[in-house]
Design a protein around this motif. Sequence first.
Motif, PDB file in Angstrom:
ATOM      1  N   UNK A  15       0.835  -1.201   0.000  1.00 58.46           N
ATOM      2  CA  UNK A  15       0.000   0.000   0.000  1.00 58.46           C
ATOM      3  C   UNK A  15       0.869   1.250   0.000  1.00 58.46           C
ATOM      4  N   UNK A  16       1.996   1.165   0.693  1.00 60.99           N
ATOM      5  CA  UNK A  16       2.949   2.268   0.723  1.00 60.99           C
ATOM      6  C   UNK A  16       3.504   2.517  -0.692  1.00 60.99           C
ATOM      7  N   UNK A  17       3.869   1.453  -1.371  1.00 62.59           N
ATOM      8  CA  UNK A  17       4.379   1.566  -2.746  1.00 62.59           C
ATOM      9  C   UNK A  17       3.310   2.142  -3.676  1.00 62.59           C
ATOM     10  N   UNK A  18       2.094   1.665  -3.507  1.00 58.60           N
ATOM     11  CA  UNK A  18       0.995   2.137  -4.345  1.00 58.60           C
ATOM     12  C   UNK A  18       0.779   3.639  -4.133  1.00 58.60           C
ATOM     13  N   UNK A  19       0.905   4.068  -2.882  1.00 60.44           N
ATOM     14  CA  UNK A  19       0.725   5.484  -2.560  1.00 60.44           C
ATOM     15  C   UNK A  19       1.834   6.314  -3.210  1.00 60.44           C
ATOM     16  N   UNK A  21       3.482   5.685  -5.828  1.00 59.23           N
ATOM     17  CA  UNK A  21       3.346   5.741  -7.274  1.00 59.23           C
ATOM     18  C   UNK A  21       1.968   6.213  -7.714  1.00 59.23           C
ATOM     19  N   UNK A  22       1.191   6.701  -6.767  1.00 65.11           N
ATOM     20  CA  UNK A  22      -0.167   7.177  -7.045  1.00 65.11           C
ATOM     21  C   UNK A  22      -0.966   6.155  -7.864  1.00 65.11           C
ATOM     22  N   UNK A  23      -0.851   4.890  -7.482  1.00 63.93           N
ATOM     23  CA  UNK A  23      -1.562   3.830  -8.193  1.00 63.93           C
ATOM     24  C   UNK A  23      -3.016   3.776  -7.743  1.00 63.93           C
ATOM     25  N   UNK A 106      10.277 -12.161   1.032  1.00 63.33           N
ATOM     26  CA  UNK A 106      10.247 -10.747   0.683  1.00 63.33           C
ATOM     27  C   UNK A 106       9.374 -10.455  -0.519  1.00 63.33           C
ATOM     28  N   UNK A 107       9.085  -9.175  -0.651  1.00 61.57           N
ATOM     29  CA  UNK A 107       8.325  -8.704  -1.777  1.00 61.57           C
ATOM     30  C   UNK A 107       9.280  -8.664  -2.963  1.00 61.57           C
ATOM     31  N   UNK A 108       8.979  -9.413  -4.028  1.00 59.92           N
ATOM     32  CA  UNK A 108       9.872  -9.438  -5.183  1.00 59.92           C
ATOM     33  C   UNK A 108       9.486  -8.342  -6.178  1.00 59.92           C
ATOM     34  N   UNK A 109       8.208  -8.236  -6.478  1.00 58.19           N
ATOM     35  CA  UNK A 109       7.782  -7.183  -7.395  1.00 58.19           C
ATOM     36  C   UNK A 109       6.299  -6.914  -7.275  1.00 58.19           C
ATOM     37  N   UNK A 110       5.915  -5.808  -7.867  1.00 57.70           N
ATOM     38  CA  UNK A 110       4.540  -5.336  -7.809  1.00 57.70           C
ATOM     39  C   UNK A 110       4.126  -4.845  -9.178  1.00 57.70           C
TER      40      UNK A 110
END
Length: 113
Positions: A15-19, A21-23, A106-110
């Motif tokens: 959710x942090x990554x999405x925020x 990148x304004x996804x 771990x998170x590999x990609x999104x």
Amino acid sequence: MHELSLMEAVREQVLEQARLHAARRIDVITLRIGSLAGVEPEALRFAFEVVMAGSIAADARLQIERVPAVAFCDCCQGEFALDDGLWECPCCGGLSRQLRRGRELQLASLQLT
Ligand SMILES: [Zn+2]
């Protein structure tokens, strides 16, 4: 269940990554999981459904990348696969105490929209 708290941590991250990148939506979440990480893919998938519900990741697809466990032999200066958790080097028969891969979680990609 340990997979639930784990997935909650993943949710915070995505959710942090999405925020950042304004996804508007999260389409695919890929996790990298070592064979010795101690999580069950089935339990993880269940936790994923529960934890992501109601968030912008609710419809995301979960992909799991399995990482086979690999140990390092000091004697041969080489790596070998840990089959069935056997720590014996197939080359010299010595026992290794160095795990090189296999415990990652771990998170590999999104993939975002
Ligand atoms: Zn060896």
